[in-house]
Design a protein around this motif. Structure first.
Motif, PDB file in Angstrom:
ATOM      1  N   LYS A   1      24.222 -99.165  30.121  1.00  0.00           N
ATOM      2  CA  LYS A   1      24.733 -98.878  31.449  1.00  0.00           C
ATOM      3  C   LYS A   1      25.507 -97.566  31.455  1.00  0.00           C
ATOM      4  O   LYS A   1      25.410 -96.770  32.406  1.00  0.00           O
ATOM      5  CB  LYS A   1      25.628-100.023  31.938  1.00  0.00           C
ATOM      6  N   SER A   2      26.264 -97.306  30.384  1.00  0.00           N
ATOM      7  CA  SER A   2      27.001 -96.045  30.274  1.00  0.00           C
ATOM      8  C   SER A   2      26.044 -94.864  30.244  1.00  0.00           C
ATOM      9  O   SER A   2      26.297 -93.827  30.869  1.00  0.00           O
ATOM     10  CB  SER A   2      27.859 -96.038  29.003  1.00  0.00           C
ATOM     11  N   ALA A   3      24.933 -95.013  29.501  1.00  0.00           N
ATOM     12  CA  ALA A   3      23.950 -93.932  29.414  1.00  0.00           C
ATOM     13  C   ALA A   3      23.345 -93.634  30.781  1.00  0.00           C
ATOM     14  O   ALA A   3      23.169 -92.468  31.153  1.00  0.00           O
ATOM     15  CB  ALA A   3      22.857 -94.299  28.418  1.00  0.00           C
ATOM     16  N   LEU A   4      23.032 -94.673  31.527  1.00  0.00           N
ATOM     17  CA  LEU A   4      22.446 -94.483  32.857  1.00  0.00           C
ATOM     18  C   LEU A   4      23.449 -93.849  33.816  1.00  0.00           C
ATOM     19  O   LEU A   4      23.136 -92.859  34.496  1.00  0.00           O
ATOM     20  CB  LEU A   4      21.966 -95.828  33.408  1.00  0.00           C
ATOM     21  N   LEU A   5      24.668 -94.403  33.850  1.00  0.00           N
ATOM     22  CA  LEU A   5      25.691 -93.864  34.755  1.00  0.00           C
ATOM     23  C   LEU A   5      26.082 -92.442  34.357  1.00  0.00           C
ATOM     24  O   LEU A   5      26.294 -91.585  35.216  1.00  0.00           O
ATOM     25  CB  LEU A   5      26.928 -94.767  34.737  1.00  0.00           C
ATOM     26  N   GLY A   6      26.170 -92.196  33.057  1.00  0.00           N
ATOM     27  CA  GLY A   6      26.516 -90.861  32.592  1.00  0.00           C
ATOM     28  C   GLY A   6      25.453 -89.839  32.947  1.00  0.00           C
ATOM     29  O   GLY A   6      25.769 -88.707  33.338  1.00  0.00           O
ATOM     30  N   SER A   7      24.186 -90.230  32.840  1.00  0.00           N
ATOM     31  CA  SER A   7      23.100 -89.321  33.194  1.00  0.00           C
ATOM     32  C   SER A   7      23.124 -88.988  34.677  1.00  0.00           C
ATOM     33  O   SER A   7      22.916 -87.843  35.076  1.00  0.00           O
ATOM     34  CB  SER A   7      21.756 -89.944  32.804  1.00  0.00           C
ATOM     35  N   LEU A   8      23.370 -89.997  35.494  1.00  0.00           N
ATOM     36  CA  LEU A   8      23.469 -89.768  36.937  1.00  0.00           C
ATOM     37  C   LEU A   8      24.651 -88.856  37.252  1.00  0.00           C
ATOM     38  O   LEU A   8      24.544 -87.939  38.075  1.00  0.00           O
ATOM     39  CB  LEU A   8      23.607 -91.092  37.672  1.00  0.00           C
ATOM     40  N   ALA A   9      25.782 -89.100  36.567  1.00  0.00           N
ATOM     41  CA  ALA A   9      26.970 -88.267  36.792  1.00  0.00           C
ATOM     42  C   ALA A   9      26.712 -86.822  36.365  1.00  0.00           C
ATOM     43  O   ALA A   9      27.092 -85.875  37.061  1.00  0.00           O
ATOM     44  CB  ALA A   9      28.155 -88.841  36.023  1.00  0.00           C
ATOM     45  N   GLY A  10      26.052 -86.654  35.222  1.00  0.00           N
ATOM     46  CA  GLY A  10      25.751 -85.306  34.753  1.00  0.00           C
ATOM     47  C   GLY A  10      24.868 -84.549  35.725  1.00  0.00           C
ATOM     48  O   GLY A  10      25.095 -83.366  35.999  1.00  0.00           O
ATOM     49  N   PHE A  11      23.864 -85.244  36.255  1.00  0.00           N
ATOM     50  CA  PHE A  11      22.968 -84.612  37.225  1.00  0.00           C
ATOM     51  C   PHE A  11      23.725 -84.226  38.495  1.00  0.00           C
ATOM     52  O   PHE A  11      23.551 -83.123  39.026  1.00  0.00           O
ATOM     53  CB  PHE A  11      21.818 -85.554  37.571  1.00  0.00           C
TER      54      PHE A  11
END
Length: 299
Positions: A113-123
């Motif tokens: 979940k952190s990887a998904l949320l972090g990727s969205l945040a980075g984008f």
């Protein structure tokens, strides 16, 4: 869009630094062993949101406020700078995603979940600036920038989701070139600005952690790189009209995995993390339309 690009890179570097304050581990790893800490997560969200909001407001006041606004529109810059700038977008989105994911994970959110949320945040962090450009008469949102941003964020997420670790890591190196003094306002007038603006000296790498795929020294990686040369202007036609012959460069080199160094020092671990996003000097083989060239030490 050159000064705008410089301002954006400076802002993104600032955001990257702020996010990195929350990270203590030496490697870009996520884990599920940290207990969930809702208060810490709330604090992270508020602080990150505040920094982001203030940064966007400052950027608007410093750069976009004086520009005339119009309906949202796009500007096609896909053919500029031999796409070296797009590699920069990919690189920045990747690490904004990685640092965001680690910050979230340190609050006890599960790894996937952190990887998904972090990727969205980075984008979102890197792409939201396109909104400013899109409403500015002088610029325009770039589809190719958005694609490169998405590519970097997705590439981070895919590795964490597929391998639960990073085995292929983007890296950056820079060397000074004779082109910046010819157009200092565009390509930089000193080392810090040249690093950000002189695409002739930038090389973007993909470093493979070979011991994760086969028997290989843990400290030694293989890396492929991309760059371009002889670009005083953004587009090929303008360079050619002014007597320059821009061309792409491809590299093959070894790389050093500093995370193989075992240490209990938080300072050293932090230094290793900072250096791990940079391709350290090493022998390299360059391939271009000019032929094949060996560099005993390339950076």
């Amino acid at each position: 869009m050159l000064l705008s690009s410089f301002v954006r890179k400076g802002l993104l570097f600032f955001l990257l630094t702020c996010l990195s304050i929350h990270i203590s581990k030496a490697q870009f790893l996520l884990n599920d062993s940290i207990s969930y800490q809702p208060k810490k997560l709330t604090t992270l969200g508020i602080s990150a949101g505040a920094v982001y909001g203030v940064s966007m407001f400052a950027l608007n006041e410093a750069w976009y406020k004086e520009n005339k606004r119009e309906e949202f529109h796009f500007f096609n810059d896909a053919a500029e700078w031999k796409q070296v700038d797009k590699a920069g977008h990919f690189y920045t989105a990747f690490y904004l995603s990685a640092l965001s994911a680690q910050s979230i994970n340190q609050c006890g959110v599960k790894a996937k979940k952190s990887a998904l949320l972090g990727s969205l945040a980075g984008f979102v962090l890197i792409s939201s600036i396109e909104i400013f450009d899109g409403y500015s008469e002088a610029y325009g949102a770039s589809v190719s920038d958005l694609i490169a941003n998405a590519g970097g964020s997705v590439f981070y997420w895919w590795q964490q989701n597929h391998w639960q670790e990073l085995r292929l890591q983007p890296k950056f190196s820079f060397h000074r070139t004779p082109f910046a003094p010819l157009r200092p306002a565009v390509l930089g007038e000193n080392i810090p600005t040249e690093i950000l603006k002189d695409y002739n000296g930038q090389t973007y790498w993909l470093s493979a952690d070979m011991d994760k795929f086969m028997r290989f020294p843990k400290w030694l990686n293989l890396a492929v790189g991309y760059g371009a040369h002889s670009m005083l202007y953004a587009r090929d036609a303008t360079n050619t009209a002014n007597g320059y012959d821009p061309y792409r460069q491809y590299y093959l080199s070894v790389d050093f995995d500093l995370t193989a160094i075992e240490t209990d020092s938080k300072f050293v671990r932090g230094l290793i993390k900072a250096l791990s996003v940079i391709k350290l000097p090493a022998p390299a083989l360059e391939m271009s339309k000019k032929g094949v060239k060996f560099h005993p030490l390339y950076f």
